[in-house]
Design a protein around this motif. Structure first.
Motif, short mmCIF file in Angstrom:
data_model
loop_
_atom_site.label_atom_id
_atom_site.label_comp_id
_atom_site.label_asym_id
_atom_site.label_seq_id
_atom_site.Cartn_x
_atom_site.Cartn_y
_atom_site.Cartn_z
N THR A 156 46.31 26.20 -59.25
CA THR A 156 46.48 24.77 -59.51
C THR A 156 47.37 24.51 -60.73
N ARG B 233 41.10 22.60 -45.58
CA ARG B 233 40.07 22.01 -46.41
C ARG B 233 38.77 21.96 -45.61
N PHE C 287 39.12 24.85 -50.56
CA PHE C 287 40.56 24.68 -50.29
C PHE C 287 41.26 26.03 -50.20
N PHE D 293 50.34 15.42 -48.59
CA PHE D 293 49.37 15.62 -49.67
C PHE D 293 48.35 16.69 -49.29
N GLN E 32 52.04 21.02 -54.21
CA GLN E 32 51.51 19.69 -53.86
C GLN E 32 52.05 18.65 -54.85
N HIS F 130 49.45 14.68 -59.19
CA HIS F 130 48.75 13.39 -59.04
C HIS F 130 47.58 13.30 -60.00
N GLY G 33 48.00 21.34 -56.36
CA GLY G 33 48.08 22.73 -55.91
C GLY G 33 49.48 23.29 -56.19
N HIS H 9 47.78 16.87 -61.98
CA HIS H 9 47.60 18.24 -61.49
C HIS H 9 47.96 18.26 -60.00
N ASP I 282 43.59 12.35 -59.82
CA ASP I 282 42.57 12.20 -58.77
C ASP I 282 42.07 10.76 -58.66
N ILE J 159 38.14 22.90 -60.48
CA ILE J 159 38.43 23.83 -59.37
C ILE J 159 37.92 25.20 -59.79
N ARG K 237 45.07 31.81 -51.28
CA ARG K 237 44.43 31.42 -52.55
C ARG K 237 43.30 30.47 -52.20
O1 LIG Z 1 44.16 22.97 -54.30
C1 LIG Z 1 44.48 22.68 -55.45
O2 LIG Z 1 44.86 23.51 -56.27
C2 LIG Z 1 44.45 21.24 -55.93
C3 LIG Z 1 44.12 20.25 -54.87
C4 LIG Z 1 44.04 18.86 -55.40
O3 LIG Z 1 44.23 18.59 -56.56
C5 LIG Z 1 43.69 17.74 -54.52
O4 LIG Z 1 43.78 17.89 -53.29
O5 LIG Z 1 43.32 16.66 -55.03
#
Ligand SMILES: O=C(O)CCC(=O)C(=O)O
Ligand SMILES: [Fe+2]
Length: 273
Positions: A154, A67, A109, A60, A118, A121, A195, A193, A123, A141, A204
Motif C-alpha cells: 500500500t 476483494r 484484498f 478503483f 490504485q 484517495h 494499493g 493512500h 477513505d 491494512i 500480495r
Molecule cells: O489494497 C490496498 O493496498 C489498498 C486498498 C484501498 O485503499 C482501498 O480499496 O480503499
C-alpha cells in the motif's frame, strides 16, 4: 520536496507514540503487530471463499484485485485480532472524541501480478460528503503476505491528512509501506493512500480494516452480516465493537429504546432453553 518517510513503531509501542505518529503524519507502521502464523491462519480460512470472488469491476476496485468479505464470519483468527491493542490505541486517539466508535468494514484484498497502482484517495471519500470536519475514520491494512515496493504494498502520503480538501497528490508523492507479514499499516480517513502496483510474480494479500465514529453508517452492514444467533458465542466486547451498542446519547437504539446488545442476550437465552 521529497515525501517524509512513514513512521515505524515497534509492537510494544506506547499509546502516546501511536497518537503522536497519527497526529503528525496521519499514518504509521506497527512492526510485527501480530505473529506471521496468525496471518497464515486468516489466509487459510479465507482462501476457499477468495477462490470464488470476482475481480474488481471498476478502475478503483482493480481488475487484478479480488476483494473478499464476510471476514468476521469466516475467519475466527481475524476475530482474535479485531481489537488488537494498537488498533484500540489508535482508534481511541483518533475517534475518541465521538461518543463511541466501532468497526466499519473488513476486507481481504488480493492484488495479483500485473495490477497497476490504485488511485491515491482518502477513505472518507466513500461517504460522498464534502467538508467532513476532522477525522471520522481510523483504518488499517494488515500485511497478510510481506508488503514490498514491487508487490504492490500500500502507498501512503505521510502528512497528507492535513492537506486542504481540494489538494490532490502528484503521482510520485506517495511511498510504499514495506512491511513484513503480521505488520500493520494504520492511517486516518483523511490520509491519502492506495494499493501499489504489483510488478512481482506473486500475489500480495492485505486485510483492510476500517473503523468509524459511532454516529456514522458503517461501510458494511455488520449487524446484518453477523446476526445475533451467530455472534452469541463471541466475546462481549467484540460483539459491541461490530455495532451491538448504543452509539451516542440517542442513536443506535433497538425496539423499546433498548441497547441492541439485548438481541445477543435474547439469542443466548433462546440457545440455553
Ligand atoms: O489494497 C490496498 O493496498 C489498498 C486498498 C484501498 O485503499 C482501498 O480499496 O480503499
Ligand atoms: Fe483506501
Amino acid at each position: 520536496m521529497s515525501t517524509p518517510s512513514i513512521p515505524r513503531l515497534p509492537a510494544d509501542h506506547s499509546e502516546t507514540e501511536v497518537a503522536a505518529a497519527l497526529d503528525e503524519w496521519g499514518c504509521c507502521v506497527i512492526e510485527g503487530a501480530a505473529a506471521a502464523v496468525v496471518m497464515d491462519e486468516i489466509a487459510a480460512e479465507l482462501a476457499p471463499y477468495a477462490r470464488q470472488s470476482e475481480p474488481g469491476d471498476s478502475d478503483f476496485a482493480g481488475a487484478g484485485t479480488r476483494r473478499t468479505g464476510l471476514v468476521l464470519n469466516r475467519s475466527p483468527a481475524y476475530r482474535r485480532i479485531a481489537m488488537h491493542p494498537s488498533v484500540l490505541a489508535a482508534g481511541n486517539h483518533v475517534l475518541g472524541g465521538a461518543p463511541s466508535w466501532n468497526l466499519s468494514s473488513v476486507g481481504f484484498f488480493e492484488l495479483f501480478p500485473g495490477e497497476p497502482k490504485q488511485l491515491l484517495h482518502r477513505d472518507i471519500w466513500k461517504y460522498g460528503v464534502e467538508g467532513i470536519p476532522g477525522e471520522v475514520d481510523l483504518n488499517g491494512i494488515w500485511a497478510v503476505t510481506d508488503f514490498s515496493a514491487e508487490n504492490g504494498g500500500t502507498h501512503v502520503i505521510p502528512g497528507s491528512h492535513l492537506w486542504d480538501d481540494g489538494r490532490r497528490p502528484a503521482p510520485d508523492e506517495s511511498l510504499p509501506a514495506e512491511m513484513q507479514k503480521g505488520s500493520l499499516l494504520l492511517y486516518t480517513g483523511r490520509t491519502f493512500h492506495g494499493g501499489g502496483s504489483n510488478v512481482s510474480e506473486r500475489v500480495r494479500i492485505g486485510l483492510s480494516v476500517q473503523h468509524s465514529a459511532g454516529w456514522l453508517v458503517q461501510t458494511e452492514m455488520l449487524m446484518v452480516e453477523c446476526p445475533p444467533a451467530e455472534v452469541a458465542d463471541w466475546p462481549d466486547d467484540l460483539i459491541r465493537f461490530i455495532g451491538y451498542q448504543w452509539r451516542g446519547p440517542a442513536v443506535g437504539k433497538y425496539g423499546d429504546h433498548e441497547d441492541p446488545f439485548v438481541l445477543v442476550e435474547q439469542a443466548r437465552a433462546a440457545r440455553s432453553r
